[in-house]
Design a protein around this motif. Sequence first.
Motif, PDB file in Angstrom:
ATOM      1  N   SER A   1     -83.787  13.878 -33.915  1.00  0.00           N
ATOM      2  CA  SER A   1     -82.360  13.758 -33.659  1.00  0.00           C
ATOM      3  C   SER A   1     -82.043  12.385 -33.087  1.00  0.00           C
ATOM      4  N   GLN A   2     -80.843  11.932 -33.326  1.00  0.00           N
ATOM      5  CA  GLN A   2     -80.411  10.667 -32.726  1.00  0.00           C
ATOM      6  C   GLN A   2     -79.750  10.888 -31.374  1.00  0.00           C
ATOM      7  N   HIS A   3     -79.317  12.127 -31.110  1.00  0.00           N
ATOM      8  CA  HIS A   3     -78.503  12.331 -29.918  1.00  0.00           C
ATOM      9  C   HIS A   3     -78.843  13.615 -29.162  1.00  0.00           C
ATOM     10  N   LEU A   4     -78.634  13.557 -27.851  1.00  0.00           N
ATOM     11  CA  LEU A   4     -78.553  14.713 -26.972  1.00  0.00           C
ATOM     12  C   LEU A   4     -77.233  14.552 -26.228  1.00  0.00           C
ATOM     13  N   THR A   5     -76.504  15.646 -26.011  1.00  0.00           N
ATOM     14  CA  THR A   5     -75.180  15.516 -25.403  1.00  0.00           C
ATOM     15  C   THR A   5     -75.066  16.377 -24.148  1.00  0.00           C
ATOM     16  N   PRO A   6     -75.473  15.855 -22.989  1.00  0.00           N
ATOM     17  CA  PRO A   6     -75.227  16.567 -21.736  1.00  0.00           C
ATOM     18  C   PRO A   6     -73.726  16.803 -21.554  1.00  0.00           C
ATOM     19  N   LEU A   7     -73.391  17.944 -20.975  1.00  0.00           N
ATOM     20  CA  LEU A   7     -71.991  18.314 -20.799  1.00  0.00           C
ATOM     21  C   LEU A   7     -71.775  18.754 -19.359  1.00  0.00           C
ATOM     22  N   LEU A   8     -70.673  18.313 -18.758  1.00  0.00           N
ATOM     23  CA  LEU A   8     -70.332  18.636 -17.372  1.00  0.00           C
ATOM     24  C   LEU A   8     -69.055  19.460 -17.333  1.00  0.00           C
ATOM     25  N   ARG A   9     -69.058  20.507 -16.514  1.00  0.00           N
ATOM     26  CA  ARG A   9     -67.882  21.367 -16.359  1.00  0.00           C
ATOM     27  C   ARG A   9     -67.732  21.798 -14.904  1.00  0.00           C
ATOM     28  N   LYS A  10     -66.561  22.362 -14.592  1.00  0.00           N
ATOM     29  CA  LYS A  10     -66.324  22.890 -13.244  1.00  0.00           C
ATOM     30  C   LYS A  10     -66.898  24.286 -13.075  1.00  0.00           C
ATOM     31  N   GLY A  11     -66.960  25.051 -14.165  1.00  0.00           N
ATOM     32  CA  GLY A  11     -67.417  26.428 -14.089  1.00  0.00           C
ATOM     33  C   GLY A  11     -68.673  26.670 -14.886  1.00  0.00           C
ATOM     34  N   PRO A  12     -69.302  27.836 -14.719  1.00  0.00           N
ATOM     35  CA  PRO A  12     -70.525  28.186 -15.458  1.00  0.00           C
ATOM     36  C   PRO A  12     -70.305  28.153 -16.964  1.00  0.00           C
ATOM     37  N   PHE A  13     -71.381  27.991 -17.706  1.00  0.00           N
ATOM     38  CA  PHE A  13     -71.308  27.895 -19.163  1.00  0.00           C
ATOM     39  C   PHE A  13     -71.453  29.253 -19.842  1.00  0.00           C
ATOM     40  N   ASN A  14     -71.426  30.341 -19.080  1.00  0.00           N
ATOM     41  CA  ASN A  14     -71.564  31.672 -19.683  1.00  0.00           C
ATOM     42  C   ASN A  14     -70.242  32.412 -19.755  1.00  0.00           C
ATOM     43  N   ARG A  15     -69.149  31.708 -19.626  1.00  0.00           N
ATOM     44  CA  ARG A  15     -67.835  32.332 -19.727  1.00  0.00           C
ATOM     45  C   ARG A  15     -67.427  32.401 -21.183  1.00  0.00           C
ATOM     46  N   MET A  16     -67.745  33.515 -21.828  1.00  0.00           N
ATOM     47  CA  MET A  16     -67.517  33.663 -23.259  1.00  0.00           C
ATOM     48  C   MET A  16     -66.027  33.578 -23.595  1.00  0.00           C
ATOM     49  N   GLY A  17     -65.702  32.705 -24.550  1.00  0.00           N
ATOM     50  CA  GLY A  17     -64.336  32.615 -25.046  1.00  0.00           C
ATOM     51  C   GLY A  17     -63.383  31.875 -24.137  1.00  0.00           C
ATOM     52  N   LYS A  18     -63.841  31.390 -22.988  1.00  0.00           N
ATOM     53  CA  LYS A  18     -62.957  30.697 -22.060  1.00  0.00           C
ATOM     54  C   LYS A  18     -63.048  29.195 -22.290  1.00  0.00           C
ATOM     55  N   ARG A  19     -61.927  28.578 -22.621  1.00  0.00           N
ATOM     56  CA  ARG A  19     -61.886  27.140 -22.856  1.00  0.00           C
ATOM     57  C   ARG A  19     -61.746  26.417 -21.525  1.00  0.00           C
ATOM     58  N   GLU A  20     -62.591  25.427 -21.308  1.00  0.00           N
ATOM     59  CA  GLU A  20     -62.560  24.670 -20.068  1.00  0.00           C
ATOM     60  C   GLU A  20     -62.611  23.180 -20.366  1.00  0.00           C
ATOM     61  N   THR A  21     -61.967  22.404 -19.495  1.00  0.00           N
ATOM     62  CA  THR A  21     -62.083  20.967 -19.616  1.00  0.00           C
ATOM     63  C   THR A  21     -63.497  20.553 -19.235  1.00  0.00           C
ATOM     64  N   SER A  22     -63.947  19.438 -19.768  1.00  0.00           N
ATOM     65  CA  SER A  22     -65.322  19.002 -19.532  1.00  0.00           C
ATOM     66  C   SER A  22     -65.429  17.498 -19.736  1.00  0.00           C
ATOM     67  N   GLN A  23     -66.582  16.967 -19.374  1.00  0.00           N
ATOM     68  CA  GLN A  23     -66.908  15.573 -19.644  1.00  0.00           C
ATOM     69  C   GLN A  23     -68.242  15.544 -20.368  1.00  0.00           C
ATOM     70  N   ALA A  24     -68.234  15.016 -21.577  1.00  0.00           N
ATOM     71  CA  ALA A  24     -69.439  14.980 -22.394  1.00  0.00           C
ATOM     72  C   ALA A  24     -70.075  13.597 -22.343  1.00  0.00           C
ATOM     73  N   LEU A  25     -71.402  13.567 -22.297  1.00  0.00           N
ATOM     74  CA  LEU A  25     -72.169  12.328 -22.307  1.00  0.00           C
ATOM     75  C   LEU A  25     -72.937  12.230 -23.618  1.00  0.00           C
ATOM     76  N   LEU A  26     -73.045  11.046 -24.154  1.00  0.00           N
ATOM     77  CA  LEU A  26     -73.773  10.832 -25.406  1.00  0.00           C
ATOM     78  C   LEU A  26     -75.056  10.070 -25.096  1.00  0.00           C
ATOM     79  N   LEU A  27     -76.190  10.734 -25.333  1.00  0.00           N
ATOM     80  CA  LEU A  27     -77.492  10.175 -24.990  1.00  0.00           C
ATOM     81  C   LEU A  27     -78.225   9.796 -26.276  1.00  0.00           C
ATOM     82  N   ASP A  28     -78.660   8.558 -26.389  1.00  0.00           N
ATOM     83  CA  ASP A  28     -79.386   8.076 -27.571  1.00  0.00           C
ATOM     84  C   ASP A  28     -80.860   8.437 -27.424  1.00  0.00           C
ATOM     85  N   ILE A  29     -81.370   9.338 -28.291  1.00  0.00           N
ATOM     86  CA  ILE A  29     -82.769   9.760 -28.208  1.00  0.00           C
ATOM     87  C   ILE A  29     -83.539   9.433 -29.489  1.00  0.00           C
ATOM     88  N   ALA A  30     -83.024   8.494 -30.283  1.00  0.00           N
ATOM     89  CA  ALA A  30     -83.639   8.172 -31.566  1.00  0.00           C
ATOM     90  C   ALA A  30     -85.068   7.658 -31.411  1.00  0.00           C
TER      91      ALA A  30
END
Length: 238
Positions: free
Chosen positions: A141-170
């Motif tokens: 893969s060329q990329h890994l994308t760490p993601l940051l949020r205010k709440g847990p990532f197990n909230r099914m169907g709940k849309r949350e704002t976030s900040q995504a990071l783009l990591l070059d792993i080529a």
Amino acid sequence: MNTLFHSIALVLLSVGASQAQSLVANGGFEQLTICPKAVGDIDCAKGWKNGGLTPDLFSTCTNGTENGLNVPDNYVGFQHPAVGRCYAGIALFTEPKHLSMSKSLEVTESIWTPLATPLRPGKTYRFSVLLALADSSVFTSQHLTPLLRKGPFNRMGKRETSQALLLDIAAVDTAWREVSVTFTATDRWAYLSLGLSREVLTLKAYKDRLTRRRNAVTYKGQAAAYYYVDEVELLEMK
């Protein structure tokens, strides 16, 4: 003299960052609740949760049992830990061998954890992780994308704002390699996820960035981009 002062400043900055406490409490996956017994047992690492499908935890505590999670010899390859006796594993892409199978199997795994303290908006942080490609990986893969949020990532169907990071792993191959990214926090993010965020790349865009390896041996007919993960760190830069 200006060059000398600049060099000293860089050294002090590096020392300050190295002495800072990582906001990822169990970034090396060394603290276990119990020994992993089956694929998908990432929850056995204290603080880490399953963000989708079957991300793995590999450890020497398996003592050679036939569960495929042994260290260094496991079901997707042969790899010693970068540090300690444990590491995680995630498939960033899996393609079914038979074209008649549902395209829904073209999926990505993820893991997530709460941060020790929320990030401070406007502050600069450095995210880093050690990665190694599993021997059985058909793709890189060329990329890994760490993601940051205010709440847990197990909230099914709940849309949350976030900040995504783009990591070059080529450049990551079967030997451990550190990859990192520096960023400015946009909010008081309290949770971190590792995987491939569809908020950054669509499935088509991601597939266009995959590279097929020569002479790779698939596992149970699946062609994957599988990565070992160790020493996850998130530091505030001073």
